[in-house]
Design a protein around this motif. Structure first.
Motif, PDB file in Angstrom:
ATOM      1  N   GLY A 121       0.646  -1.442  -0.030  1.00  0.00           N
ATOM      2  CA  GLY A 121       0.006   0.111   0.090  1.00  0.00           C
ATOM      3  C   GLY A 121       0.798   1.214  -0.021  1.00  0.00           C
ATOM      4  O   GLY A 121       0.289   2.413   0.295  1.00  0.00           O
ATOM      5  N   ALA A 122       2.132   1.271  -0.252  1.00  0.00           N
ATOM      6  CA  ALA A 122       3.059   2.292  -0.398  1.00  0.00           C
ATOM      7  C   ALA A 122       3.199   2.652  -2.038  1.00  0.00           C
ATOM      8  O   ALA A 122       4.190   2.159  -2.433  1.00  0.00           O
ATOM      9  CB  ALA A 122       4.358   2.075   0.433  1.00  0.00           C
ATOM     10  N   ALA A 123       2.492   3.151  -2.564  1.00  0.00           N
ATOM     11  CA  ALA A 123       2.422   3.518  -3.766  1.00  0.00           C
ATOM     12  C   ALA A 123       3.768   4.130  -4.391  1.00  0.00           C
ATOM     13  O   ALA A 123       3.965   5.402  -3.926  1.00  0.00           O
ATOM     14  CB  ALA A 123       1.113   4.433  -4.369  1.00  0.00           C
ATOM     15  N   PRO A 124       4.630   3.692  -5.232  1.00  0.00           N
ATOM     16  CA  PRO A 124       5.687   4.122  -5.698  1.00  0.00           C
ATOM     17  C   PRO A 124       5.808   5.474  -6.682  1.00  0.00           C
ATOM     18  O   PRO A 124       4.578   5.061  -7.202  1.00  0.00           O
ATOM     19  CB  PRO A 124       6.556   3.104  -6.133  1.00  0.00           C
ATOM     20  N   ILE A 125       6.644   6.246  -6.773  1.00  0.00           N
ATOM     21  CA  ILE A 125       6.464   7.133  -7.776  1.00  0.00           C
ATOM     22  C   ILE A 125       6.831   6.573  -9.259  1.00  0.00           C
ATOM     23  O   ILE A 125       7.617   5.456  -9.402  1.00  0.00           O
ATOM     24  CB  ILE A 125       7.732   8.292  -7.755  1.00  0.00           C
ATOM     25  N   PRO A 126       6.052   6.815 -10.084  1.00  0.00           N
ATOM     26  CA  PRO A 126       6.321   6.295 -11.572  1.00  0.00           C
ATOM     27  C   PRO A 126       7.833   6.425 -12.042  1.00  0.00           C
ATOM     28  O   PRO A 126       8.603   7.257 -11.756  1.00  0.00           O
ATOM     29  CB  PRO A 126       5.090   7.231 -12.466  1.00  0.00           C
ATOM     30  N   PRO A 127       8.004   5.627 -13.047  1.00  0.00           N
ATOM     31  CA  PRO A 127       9.292   5.842 -13.515  1.00  0.00           C
ATOM     32  C   PRO A 127       9.768   7.015 -14.117  1.00  0.00           C
ATOM     33  O   PRO A 127      10.900   7.620 -13.808  1.00  0.00           O
ATOM     34  CB  PRO A 127       9.369   4.523 -14.689  1.00  0.00           C
ATOM     35  N   GLY A 128       8.954   7.998 -14.688  1.00  0.00           N
ATOM     36  CA  GLY A 128       9.416   9.189 -15.085  1.00  0.00           C
ATOM     37  C   GLY A 128       9.743  10.112 -14.024  1.00  0.00           C
ATOM     38  O   GLY A 128      10.717  11.019 -14.126  1.00  0.00           O
ATOM     39  N   SER A 129       9.168  10.120 -12.939  1.00  0.00           N
ATOM     40  CA  SER A 129       9.332  10.943 -11.873  1.00  0.00           C
ATOM     41  C   SER A 129      10.728  10.490 -11.229  1.00  0.00           C
ATOM     42  O   SER A 129      11.331  11.228 -10.743  1.00  0.00           O
ATOM     43  CB  SER A 129       8.397  10.940 -10.676  1.00  0.00           C
ATOM     44  N   GLY A 130      10.885   9.108 -11.065  1.00  0.00           N
ATOM     45  CA  GLY A 130      12.139   8.462 -10.731  1.00  0.00           C
ATOM     46  C   GLY A 130      13.156   9.069 -11.292  1.00  0.00           C
ATOM     47  O   GLY A 130      14.257   9.495 -10.939  1.00  0.00           O
ATOM     48  N   ALA A 131      13.217   8.853 -12.753  1.00  0.00           N
ATOM     49  CA  ALA A 131      14.138   9.365 -13.732  1.00  0.00           C
ATOM     50  C   ALA A 131      14.600  10.826 -13.578  1.00  0.00           C
ATOM     51  O   ALA A 131      15.878  11.247 -13.651  1.00  0.00           O
ATOM     52  CB  ALA A 131      13.968   9.020 -15.039  1.00  0.00           C
ATOM     53  N   ALA A 132      13.548  11.432 -13.161  1.00  0.00           N
ATOM     54  CA  ALA A 132      13.862  13.039 -12.818  1.00  0.00           C
ATOM     55  C   ALA A 132      14.538  13.149 -11.643  1.00  0.00           C
ATOM     56  O   ALA A 132      15.426  13.942 -11.597  1.00  0.00           O
ATOM     57  CB  ALA A 132      12.352  13.840 -13.096  1.00  0.00           C
ATOM     58  N   LEU A 133      14.362  12.330 -10.717  1.00  0.00           N
ATOM     59  CA  LEU A 133      14.944  12.610  -9.432  1.00  0.00           C
ATOM     60  C   LEU A 133      16.389  12.236  -9.684  1.00  0.00           C
ATOM     61  O   LEU A 133      17.351  12.653  -9.148  1.00  0.00           O
ATOM     62  CB  LEU A 133      14.410  11.521  -8.376  1.00  0.00           C
ATOM     63  N   CYS A 134      16.697  11.101 -10.377  1.00  0.00           N
ATOM     64  CA  CYS A 134      18.058  10.676 -10.717  1.00  0.00           C
ATOM     65  C   CYS A 134      18.803  11.534 -11.469  1.00  0.00           C
ATOM     66  O   CYS A 134      19.962  12.134 -11.047  1.00  0.00           O
ATOM     67  CB  CYS A 134      18.089   9.290 -11.467  1.00  0.00           C
ATOM     68  N   PHE A 135      18.157  12.244 -12.474  1.00  0.00           N
ATOM     69  CA  PHE A 135      18.713  13.470 -13.194  1.00  0.00           C
ATOM     70  C   PHE A 135      18.979  14.753 -12.372  1.00  0.00           C
ATOM     71  O   PHE A 135      20.135  15.310 -12.308  1.00  0.00           O
ATOM     72  CB  PHE A 135      17.657  14.158 -14.133  1.00  0.00           C
ATOM     73  N   LEU A 136      18.069  15.257 -11.408  1.00  0.00           N
ATOM     74  CA  LEU A 136      18.474  16.156 -10.377  1.00  0.00           C
ATOM     75  C   LEU A 136      19.430  15.851  -9.668  1.00  0.00           C
ATOM     76  O   LEU A 136      20.565  16.662  -9.297  1.00  0.00           O
ATOM     77  CB  LEU A 136      17.021  16.512  -9.549  1.00  0.00           C
ATOM     78  N   ALA A 137      19.821  14.619  -9.008  1.00  0.00           N
ATOM     79  CA  ALA A 137      20.624  14.265  -8.088  1.00  0.00           C
ATOM     80  C   ALA A 137      21.913  14.370  -8.816  1.00  0.00           C
ATOM     81  O   ALA A 137      23.134  14.888  -8.186  1.00  0.00           O
ATOM     82  CB  ALA A 137      20.448  12.938  -7.673  1.00  0.00           C
ATOM     83  N   THR A 138      22.165  13.846 -10.149  1.00  0.00           N
ATOM     84  CA  THR A 138      23.380  14.214 -11.067  1.00  0.00           C
ATOM     85  C   THR A 138      23.911  15.466 -11.019  1.00  0.00           C
ATOM     86  O   THR A 138      24.908  15.827 -10.930  1.00  0.00           O
ATOM     87  CB  THR A 138      23.144  13.236 -12.102  1.00  0.00           C
ATOM     88  N   ALA A 139      22.642  16.138 -11.318  1.00  0.00           N
ATOM     89  CA  ALA A 139      22.771  17.724 -12.025  1.00  0.00           C
ATOM     90  C   ALA A 139      23.409  18.479 -10.750  1.00  0.00           C
ATOM     91  O   ALA A 139      24.091  19.473 -11.098  1.00  0.00           O
ATOM     92  CB  ALA A 139      21.505  18.325 -12.357  1.00  0.00           C
ATOM     93  N   VAL A 140      23.132  18.267  -9.556  1.00  0.00           N
ATOM     94  CA  VAL A 140      23.573  18.895  -8.305  1.00  0.00           C
ATOM     95  C   VAL A 140      24.799  18.298  -7.822  1.00  0.00           C
ATOM     96  O   VAL A 140      25.279  18.653  -6.863  1.00  0.00           O
ATOM     97  CB  VAL A 140      22.418  19.583  -7.433  1.00  0.00           C
ATOM     98  N   ASN A 141      25.096  17.325  -8.254  1.00  0.00           N
ATOM     99  CA  ASN A 141      26.374  16.305  -7.646  1.00  0.00           C
ATOM    100  C   ASN A 141      26.108  15.955  -6.216  1.00  0.00           C
ATOM    101  O   ASN A 141      26.894  16.361  -5.427  1.00  0.00           O
ATOM    102  CB  ASN A 141      27.773  17.194  -7.832  1.00  0.00           C
ATOM    103  N   ALA A 142      24.982  15.598  -6.249  1.00  0.00           N
ATOM    104  CA  ALA A 142      24.421  15.492  -4.496  1.00  0.00           C
ATOM    105  C   ALA A 142      25.500  14.292  -3.763  1.00  0.00           C
ATOM    106  O   ALA A 142      25.419  13.439  -4.312  1.00  0.00           O
ATOM    107  CB  ALA A 142      23.108  15.020  -4.664  1.00  0.00           C
ATOM    108  N   LYS A 143      25.814  14.924  -2.702  1.00  0.00           N
ATOM    109  CA  LYS A 143      26.585  14.149  -1.913  1.00  0.00           C
ATOM    110  C   LYS A 143      25.439  13.588  -0.644  1.00  0.00           C
ATOM    111  O   LYS A 143      25.555  12.627   0.005  1.00  0.00           O
ATOM    112  CB  LYS A 143      27.651  14.587  -1.226  1.00  0.00           C
ATOM    113  N   SER A 144      24.762  14.598  -0.221  1.00  0.00           N
ATOM    114  CA  SER A 144      23.798  14.684   1.051  1.00  0.00           C
ATOM    115  C   SER A 144      22.220  15.100   0.523  1.00  0.00           C
ATOM    116  O   SER A 144      22.000  15.992   0.106  1.00  0.00           O
ATOM    117  CB  SER A 144      24.153  15.431   2.173  1.00  0.00           C
ATOM    118  N   VAL A 145      21.379  13.703   0.502  1.00  0.00           N
ATOM    119  CA  VAL A 145      20.119  13.846   0.073  1.00  0.00           C
ATOM    120  C   VAL A 145      19.172  13.436   1.379  1.00  0.00           C
ATOM    121  O   VAL A 145      19.433  12.469   2.159  1.00  0.00           O
ATOM    122  CB  VAL A 145      19.597  13.054  -0.931  1.00  0.00           C
TER     123      VAL A 145
END
Length: 212
Positions: A33-57
């Motif tokens: 019952g923990a509906a996950p985010i769709p793949p498009g949103s997940g890919a956007a999160l991956c993109f954002l984490a890479t774009a800001v060179n994320a170390k701490s999230v």
């Protein structure tokens, strides 16, 4: 009959494919019952984490690990994901997902508890990215905490910001929908932020912190 707009959005969503680990995590989430985010949103999160060179999230709403895995795959190899959820069983399954994907315990810090109790204990300006997918009616409070937590140049993102087509329909006045509209307004009007609404999945609102 599918409209051209619907076909275009479906094409954009299908552009992002999940591997077996993400697919298995998604199935576990749906069963719990923990509906996950769709793949498009997940890919956007991956993109954002890479774009800001994320170390701490920081992640608000662990679920069963789908969004967390997308984030981890976009982060630096020495990065740490801090994920908060009120459901210990969800976090146990998320830890399983992360281990299957090869992310050691040192890369992930899971905190069980209510987000608005946990977030005030985290360091001011210590994070590169915050992702929120928790209680809709707490989103405005999550935004305020996120602005404090983020460094300048960091990004906050919120999932499900189109909320099954309800947000765009002015006739929809339920508490969750009204709360999401309010967060849209807050992000747009805050001079410390520059925001964008991305119509992938169920909608992803992202804002970069441009000033303290």
């Amino acid at each position: 009959m599918t409209s051209p707009v619907e076909a275009t959005l479906a094409y954009a969503e299908q552009f992002h494919q999940e591997d077996d680990i993400l697919h298995a995590a998604r199935q576990r989430g749906l069963e719990m019952g923990a509906a996950p985010i769709p793949p498009g949103s997940g890919a956007a999160l991956c993109f954002l984490a890479t774009a800001v060179n994320a170390k701490s999230v920081v992640e608000i709403g662990t679920g069963c690990g789908v969004s967390g895995l997308w984030l981890l795959r976009g982060m630096r190899t020495d990065g740490t994901l801090t994920s908060v959820d009120v459901e210990p069983e969800h976090q146990r399954l998320a830890r399983q997902t992360f281990a299957e994907a090869g992310f050691s315990g040192g890369r992930v810090r899971l905190i069980s508890g209510r987000a608005l109790d946990v977030l005030p204990r985290l360091s001011d300006g210590g994070y590169d990215l915050v992702f929120a997918d928790g209680a809709r009616q707490e989103y405005a409070d999550y935004l305020a905490e996120s602005i404090r937590l983020l460094r300048v140049g960091g990004v906050v993102a919120f999932g499900n910001m189109l909320w099954r087509n309800r947000v765009a329909d002015p006739a929809q006045r339920d508490a969750d929908t009204v709360a999401l509209r309010e967060v849209h307004k807050l992000a747009q009007s805050d001079d410390r932020l520059r925001s964008v609404l991305i119509p992938l999945g169920d909608g992803l609102l992202a804002a970069i912190k441009i000033a303290d």
